[in-house]
Scaffold this motif. Structure first.
Motif, mmCIF file in Angstrom:
data_model
loop_
_atom_site.group_PDB
_atom_site.id
_atom_site.type_symbol
_atom_site.label_atom_id
_atom_site.label_comp_id
_atom_site.label_asym_id
_atom_site.label_seq_id
_atom_site.Cartn_x
_atom_site.Cartn_y
_atom_site.Cartn_z
ATOM 1 N N ALA A 79 0.850 -1.194 0.000
ATOM 2 C CA ALA A 79 0.000 0.000 0.000
ATOM 3 C C ALA A 79 0.884 1.241 0.000
ATOM 4 N N ILE A 80 0.791 2.016 -1.077
ATOM 5 C CA ILE A 80 1.695 3.166 -1.235
ATOM 6 C C ILE A 80 0.992 4.470 -0.866
ATOM 7 N N ASP A 81 1.667 5.280 -0.088
ATOM 8 C CA ASP A 81 1.181 6.624 0.253
ATOM 9 C C ASP A 81 2.270 7.629 -0.100
ATOM 10 N N PRO A 82 1.887 8.894 -0.300
ATOM 11 C CA PRO A 82 2.881 9.868 -0.772
ATOM 12 C C PRO A 82 3.917 10.264 0.276
ATOM 13 N N GLY A 97 -3.332 7.899 -3.860
ATOM 14 C CA GLY A 97 -4.573 8.442 -4.405
ATOM 15 C C GLY A 97 -4.262 9.252 -5.647
ATOM 16 N N VAL A 98 -4.859 8.888 -6.795
ATOM 17 C CA VAL A 98 -4.422 9.486 -8.052
ATOM 18 C C VAL A 98 -5.409 10.507 -8.584
ATOM 19 N N GLY A 99 -4.928 11.357 -9.457
ATOM 20 C CA GLY A 99 -5.761 12.350 -10.109
ATOM 21 C C GLY A 99 -6.128 11.855 -11.483
ATOM 22 N N GLN A 100 -5.554 12.454 -12.501
ATOM 23 C CA GLN A 100 -5.968 12.100 -13.852
ATOM 24 C C GLN A 100 -4.877 11.410 -14.656
ATOM 25 N N ALA A 101 -3.644 11.511 -14.211
ATOM 26 C CA ALA A 101 -2.582 11.076 -15.116
ATOM 27 C C ALA A 101 -1.591 10.081 -14.525
ATOM 28 N N GLU A 102 -1.821 9.627 -13.281
ATOM 29 C CA GLU A 102 -0.838 8.715 -12.695
ATOM 30 C C GLU A 102 -1.221 7.279 -13.028
ATOM 31 N N TYR A 103 -0.784 6.788 -14.172
ATOM 32 C CA TYR A 103 -1.234 5.461 -14.561
ATOM 33 C C TYR A 103 -0.105 4.460 -14.777
ATOM 34 N N ALA A 104 1.013 4.663 -14.088
ATOM 35 C CA ALA A 104 2.107 3.700 -14.200
ATOM 36 C C ALA A 104 1.706 2.325 -13.696
ATOM 37 N N ILE A 105 0.659 2.276 -12.886
ATOM 38 C CA ILE A 105 0.214 0.995 -12.329
ATOM 39 C C ILE A 105 -0.087 -0.019 -13.433
ATOM 40 N N PRO A 153 6.268 4.272 1.366
ATOM 41 C CA PRO A 153 6.284 5.676 0.969
ATOM 42 C C PRO A 153 6.683 5.806 -0.497
ATOM 43 N N SER A 154 6.113 6.786 -1.208
ATOM 44 C CA SER A 154 6.396 6.892 -2.649
ATOM 45 C C SER A 154 7.838 7.326 -2.933
ATOM 46 N N ARG A 155 8.476 7.996 -1.928
ATOM 47 C CA ARG A 155 9.835 8.549 -2.093
ATOM 48 C C ARG A 155 9.905 9.452 -3.323
ATOM 49 N N GLY A 156 10.909 9.284 -4.195
ATOM 50 C CA GLY A 156 11.061 10.222 -5.311
ATOM 51 C C GLY A 156 10.177 9.923 -6.509
ATOM 52 N N THR A 157 9.339 8.876 -6.403
ATOM 53 C CA THR A 157 8.538 8.464 -7.554
ATOM 54 C C THR A 157 7.189 9.189 -7.548
ATOM 55 N N ASN A 158 6.846 9.803 -8.695
ATOM 56 C CA ASN A 158 5.645 10.645 -8.725
ATOM 57 C C ASN A 158 4.545 10.123 -9.635
ATOM 58 N N ASN A 159 4.556 8.829 -9.917
ATOM 59 C CA ASN A 159 3.573 8.321 -10.872
ATOM 60 C C ASN A 159 2.494 7.464 -10.219
ATOM 61 N N GLY A 160 2.353 7.573 -8.905
ATOM 62 C CA GLY A 160 1.351 6.772 -8.200
ATOM 63 C C GLY A 160 1.964 5.555 -7.535
ATOM 64 N N LEU A 161 3.208 5.194 -7.930
ATOM 65 C CA LEU A 161 3.891 4.038 -7.342
ATOM 66 C C LEU A 161 5.008 4.535 -6.416
ATOM 67 N N CYS A 162 5.990 3.676 -6.115
ATOM 68 C CA CYS A 162 7.094 4.104 -5.246
ATOM 69 C C CYS A 162 8.419 3.631 -5.850
ATOM 70 N N ASN A 163 9.515 4.079 -5.268
ATOM 71 C CA ASN A 163 10.831 3.650 -5.741
ATOM 72 C C ASN A 163 10.944 2.122 -5.684
#
Lengths: 292, 130
Positions: A68-71, A135-143, A102-112
């Motif tokens: 479970a990833i959180d920012p 929690g994603v908005g409109q463009a974080e779809y690396a999942i 924690p997401s650390r430096g990764t900004n696409n909805g996932l984590c390092n």
């Protein structure tokens, strides 16, 4: 399962630098576990859905892990990982392992290091891995890259936002889940989603089912689980696994390259930022090539 | 200061509110830690299980009910049963001065009371987890 050993392996991998990752894992990517991605806007009910779904699907012969990833805060680097609050019922389940990340430096909805973290879980023999995105908005779809099945969780009030989400996260979902379906507006949202789903999903030939659920009342979890099983059996027949493996390797390479560039930019002297753009670009790419 | 440290902020027992625990959780995050919060009214066994699965560097027990001595003991017992007798445990909350020493002897790495500043608390946690 040896929980302490799994937990320590994940910590080590989470904190690994680019060099450590490169030194540790050079096996080809083999996916032994089914990866279920859960994504959606903050507050849609991702964690509550996972609590029900994991309890329903885990068995002694089919152990399940949740990441479970959180920012992470861009200011302090710290994080407040709150997914546990909604997953209390899973804590005593011997067939479920949960880890907050924690997401650390990764900004696409996932984590390092997410591909490597998944590999750690696979090496411990989990049959299914649930990945909960930030929690994603409109463009974080690396999942879509890391999960076999992407479930987009929405709530009835999100009706107006679906229009704007059409081209982003809605498009990549394999299952469209309407949670809190006891709220007014649920029928309307389901109808709108059914229209979108009728145009097809991210894999050609797959039409994402629209599933209704109310996680807090434990309603709809069987429908969701059945939809997952149907997706798995459809993919087994129709999906190009070689292409998936290539896409995952590409993601892994790209993540490591991006982090390497971040490291090089951090190391560069401040004067570097006052040189011309093209000179700066060439300096960094040259250093990137110099690295072992 | 607490970069890459994982800390579980836990509420054992029957306390009715958690604003103190949340303030500490946010302060730890602002000091760079990854903080996991359990939510209210958890058992020592539940807290120990999460501490193991999350591979935390420390568990912070926030207790306002007056049962701090017993809850610390039970949490330590649960951790020991799960093979983590070495886990660092902090206790904070409404702790009468005469109980501070008892808690330290009972295995608390540090005890935080309401008359301490956030800054002192974070500094103490950082120096212990260094």
């Amino acid at each position: 399962m040896n929980r302490r050993q799994i937990a320590r392996g994940l910590t080590k991998t989470l904190n690994a630098s680019v060099d450590e990752i490169l030194a540790s894992s050079d096996e080809p990517i083999t996916s032994s576990a089914v990866r279920i991605g859960i994504t959606g806007a903050p507050g849609a009910g991702k964690s509550s859905t996972i609590a029900r779904l994991a309890a329903y699907r885990a068995k002694p012969t089919k152990q399940l892990a949740v990441l479970a990833i959180d920012p992470s805060s861009p200011l302090s680097g710290g994080s407040l990982l709150g997914d546990r609050i909604r997953m209390g019922e899973l804590v005593e389940n011997p067939d479920v392992y949960i880890r907050s990340l924690p997401s650390r430096g990764t900004n696409n909805g996932l984590c390092n290091n997410i591909p490597e973290l998944i590999n750690v879980l696979e090496s411990h023999g989990f049959s299914e891995i649930i990945l909960e995105t930030v929690g994603v908005g409109q463009a974080e779809y690396a999942i879509r890259n890391q999960a076999d099945i992407v479930i987009l969780v929405m709530q009835p009030e999100s009706g107006d936002t679906i229009q704007s989400m059409k081209a982003g996260v809605v498009e990549m979902a394999d299952i469209l889940l309407v949670n809190k379906d006891d709220l007014t507006g649920a029928d309307k949202v389901c109808a709108e989603l059914a229209e979108i789903a009728a145009r097809g999903g991210r894999l050609e030939g797959w039409f994402p089912p629209v599933v209704r659920m109310c996680a807090t009342n434990n309603k709809g979890v069987k429908s969701l689980s059945d939809a997952i099983d149907q997706t798995i059996s459809w993919q087994a027949k129709h999906r190009d696994n070689e292409l998936i493996a290539q896409q995952r390797r590409r993601y892994q390479l790209q993540s490591l390259l991006e982090r390497r560039i971040d490291e090089l930019l951090d190391e560069a002297a401040p004067s570097f930022l006052s040189t011309s753009l093209s000179k700066g670009f060439k300096t960094i790419t040259a250093r990137c090539l110099l690295d072992p | 200061m607490l970069k890459n440290k994982r800390i579980l902020v836990a509420k054992p027992g029957l306390d009715g509110h958690d604003s103190g625990a949340k303030i500490i959780a946010l302060a730890l995050r602002d000091a760079g830690a990854d903080v996991i919060y359990t939510g209210l009214r958890k058992t020592p066994d539940f807290i120990a299980r999460i501490a193991i699965d999350e591979d935390v560097d420390a568990v912070g027990l926030s207790i306002l009910s007056g049962s701090h001595v017993a809850l610390l003991q039970q949490t330590r017992d649960s951790l020991r049963e799960m093979g983590a007798e070495d886990m660092v445990i902090f206790v904070g909350g409404t702790i009468p001065p005469q109980d501070v020493e008892t808690l330290k002897q009972g295995g608390a790495a540090a005890v935080f009371t309401s008359d301490m500043t956030i800054e002192d608390t974070i500094n103490k946690v950082s120096s212990i987890l260094k």
